[in-house]
Design an enzyme around this catalytic site. Structure first.
Site, PDB file in Angstrom:
ATOM      1  N   HIS A  62       0.808  -1.290  -0.150  1.00 20.18           N
ATOM      2  CA  HIS A  62      -0.030   0.075  -0.032  1.00 20.18           C
ATOM      3  C   HIS A  62       0.850   1.028   0.192  1.00 20.18           C
ATOM      4  CE1 HIS A  62       0.857  -0.531   4.453  1.00 20.18           C
ATOM      5  NE2 HIS A  62       0.257   0.587   4.717  1.00 20.18           N
ATOM      6  N   HIS A  64       1.259   3.877   1.975  1.00 18.96           N
ATOM      7  CA  HIS A  64       1.828   4.681   3.297  1.00 18.96           C
ATOM      8  C   HIS A  64       3.497   4.437   3.062  1.00 18.96           C
ATOM      9  CE1 HIS A  64      -1.846   4.203   5.933  1.00 18.96           C
ATOM     10  NE2 HIS A  64      -1.974   5.240   5.084  1.00 18.96           N
ATOM     11  N   ASP A  66       5.991   4.467   4.615  1.00 22.61           N
ATOM     12  CA  ASP A  66       6.719   3.311   5.208  1.00 22.61           C
ATOM     13  C   ASP A  66       6.719   2.009   4.256  1.00 22.61           C
ATOM     14  OD1 ASP A  66       4.062   3.259   6.193  1.00 22.61           O
ATOM     15  OD2 ASP A  66       4.852   1.891   7.858  1.00 22.61           O
ATOM     16  N   HIS A  67       6.153   2.037   3.493  1.00 23.90           N
ATOM     17  CA  HIS A  67       5.967   0.698   2.533  1.00 23.90           C
ATOM     18  C   HIS A  67       6.724   0.949   1.074  1.00 23.90           C
ATOM     19  CE1 HIS A  67       4.083  -1.681   5.419  1.00 23.90           C
ATOM     20  NE2 HIS A  67       3.752  -0.354   5.939  1.00 23.90           N
ATOM     21  N   HIS A 142      -7.321  -1.916   6.109  1.00 26.86           N
ATOM     22  CA  HIS A 142      -6.511  -0.917   6.608  1.00 26.86           C
ATOM     23  C   HIS A 142      -7.078   0.442   6.318  1.00 26.86           C
ATOM     24  CE1 HIS A 142      -2.559   0.690   8.080  1.00 26.86           C
ATOM     25  NE2 HIS A 142      -2.298   0.956   6.993  1.00 26.86           N
ATOM     26  N   ASP A 212       0.128  -4.108   6.769  1.00 29.11           N
ATOM     27  CA  ASP A 212      -0.653  -3.447   7.644  1.00 29.11           C
ATOM     28  C   ASP A 212      -2.438  -3.932   7.410  1.00 29.11           C
ATOM     29  OD1 ASP A 212       1.833  -2.079   7.711  1.00 29.11           O
ATOM     30  OD2 ASP A 212       0.965   0.105   7.433  1.00 29.11           O
ATOM     31  N   HIS A 270       6.361  -4.826  11.701  1.00 29.12           N
ATOM     32  CA  HIS A 270       6.102  -3.711  11.751  1.00 29.12           C
ATOM     33  C   HIS A 270       5.938  -3.087  13.277  1.00 29.12           C
ATOM     34  CE1 HIS A 270       3.058  -0.587  10.493  1.00 29.12           C
ATOM     35  NE2 HIS A 270       3.658  -0.672   9.385  1.00 29.12           N
TER      36      HIS A 270
HETATM   37 ZN   LIG Z   1       3.002   0.517   7.613  1.00 27.82          ZN
HETATM   38 ZN   LIG Z   2      -0.148   1.617   6.466  1.00 31.31          ZN
END
Ligand SMILES: [Zn+2]
Ligand SMILES: [Zn+2]
Length: 305
Positions: A62, A64, A66-67, A142, A212, A270
């Protein structure tokens, strides 16, 4: 043939205590996949002597940061290393726009072609398939569209039992045996029954990556019995309210999913930046599923045949 998962990043949202954002390198039957590409993923790949240039498929769960925020740096490195082969990127809608915009304003044209594959939200779909394996999406729950990935080996050929193999068989006859067929003479009569000369195929292995998501039982049927499950475990039970609010899972919930899906092994990751020590998270997951490991940087998990 190997099937192994190396953890490049285990941190949720922000880097903390030397932990990096989500990224995993998966090697399966001479395929090299990157799953998620958090900031610093290329540095981690180099650190662990993994084959950056051999990755042809990158799966992003996804959008976000951090990915996927490690992606642009990785793409430029591949470009500077004169990569020429196509690179396949799989993500929910928008990643092409993000990348093309950055290329546009740096007036850069990559040496290689990126082929974008857009995932369908809320749907299980096979997004990659070849003779040996499939990769399918796992719909997760999510804050934004998010999918996990399930890598499955296809059924393998029967194995020739060399201890009983008669001499003088032609190559085509050997191939027929591997395909599960009997060996026939020119009149179609069976000379050798397949079962007499072969052993059962080695087992087909599977790995489910559930990034997530809040606790989400809808995914149970799809991941039932996988050899290894990675499931996010951002919080401890004490922070259950925070998990609900941010649509993440607690370690205990990850353990419950592993237990209900009767998987072989659970990896959790995570982790929130609020935890310096991860032992409590592991213990909470283990109360529901004993075979739990922390998916921390540099660890490699092998799935045996
Ligand atoms: Zn994340
Ligand atoms: Zn996320």
């Amino acid at each position: 043939m190997s099937f192994k998962i190396t953890i490049l990043g285990s941190s949720g949202a922000v880097p903390a205590y030397g932990r990096m954002p989500s990224a995993q390198f998966v090697e399966v039957q001479n395929h090299y996949f990157l799953i998620d590409c958090g900031e610093g993923a290329q540095i981690q790949l180099t650190k662990y002597n993994l084959y950056l240039h051999r990755i042809d498929h990158i799966f992003i769960s996804h959008l976000h940061g951090d990915h996927y925020l490690g992606l642009m740096g990785l793409l430029f490195t591949l470009h500077l290393n004169r990569r020429a082969t196509d690179l396949h990127l799989y993500s929910h809608k928008g990643l092409d726009e993000i990348i093309i915009t950055q290329l546009k304003y740096s007036k850069s044209a990559l040496n290689f072609k990126i082929i974008f594959h857009t995932l369908t939200p809320g749907v299980q779909e096979i997004i990659y398939e070849d003779k040996q394996l499939t990769v399918e999406t796992i719909p997760l729950s999510h804050k934004i569209n998010c999918s996990g990935f399930l890598i499955r080996e296809k059924e393998k050929p029967r194995r020739i039992d060399k201890t009983v193999l008669p001499e003088g068989l032609a190559y085509t006859q050997i191939l027929a045996l591997k395909a599960g067929e009997d060996i026939l003479d020119e009149n179609g009569n069976v000379i050798h029954k397949n079962q007499m000369l072969t052993l059962p195929p080695r087992k087909s292995r599977s790995y489910a990556y559930c990034s997530d998501t809040q606790y989400y039982e809808n995914l149970l049927s799809q991941i039932k019995g996988v050899d290894v499950l990675y499931h996010e475990a951002t919080f401890t039970t004490e922070e259950k309210d925070k998990a609900d609010e941010t649509m993440h899972s607690t370690a205990a919930e990850a353990g419950m999913i592993a237990s209900k899906a009767t998987v072989g092994r659970l990896l959790i990751g995570h982790f929130s930046a609020r935890y310096k020590e991860l032992t409590l998270l592991r213990n909470e997951a283990m109360q529901h599923f004993a075979n739990t490991s922390l998916a921390v940087e540099g660890e490699t998990f092998q799935i045996e045949e």
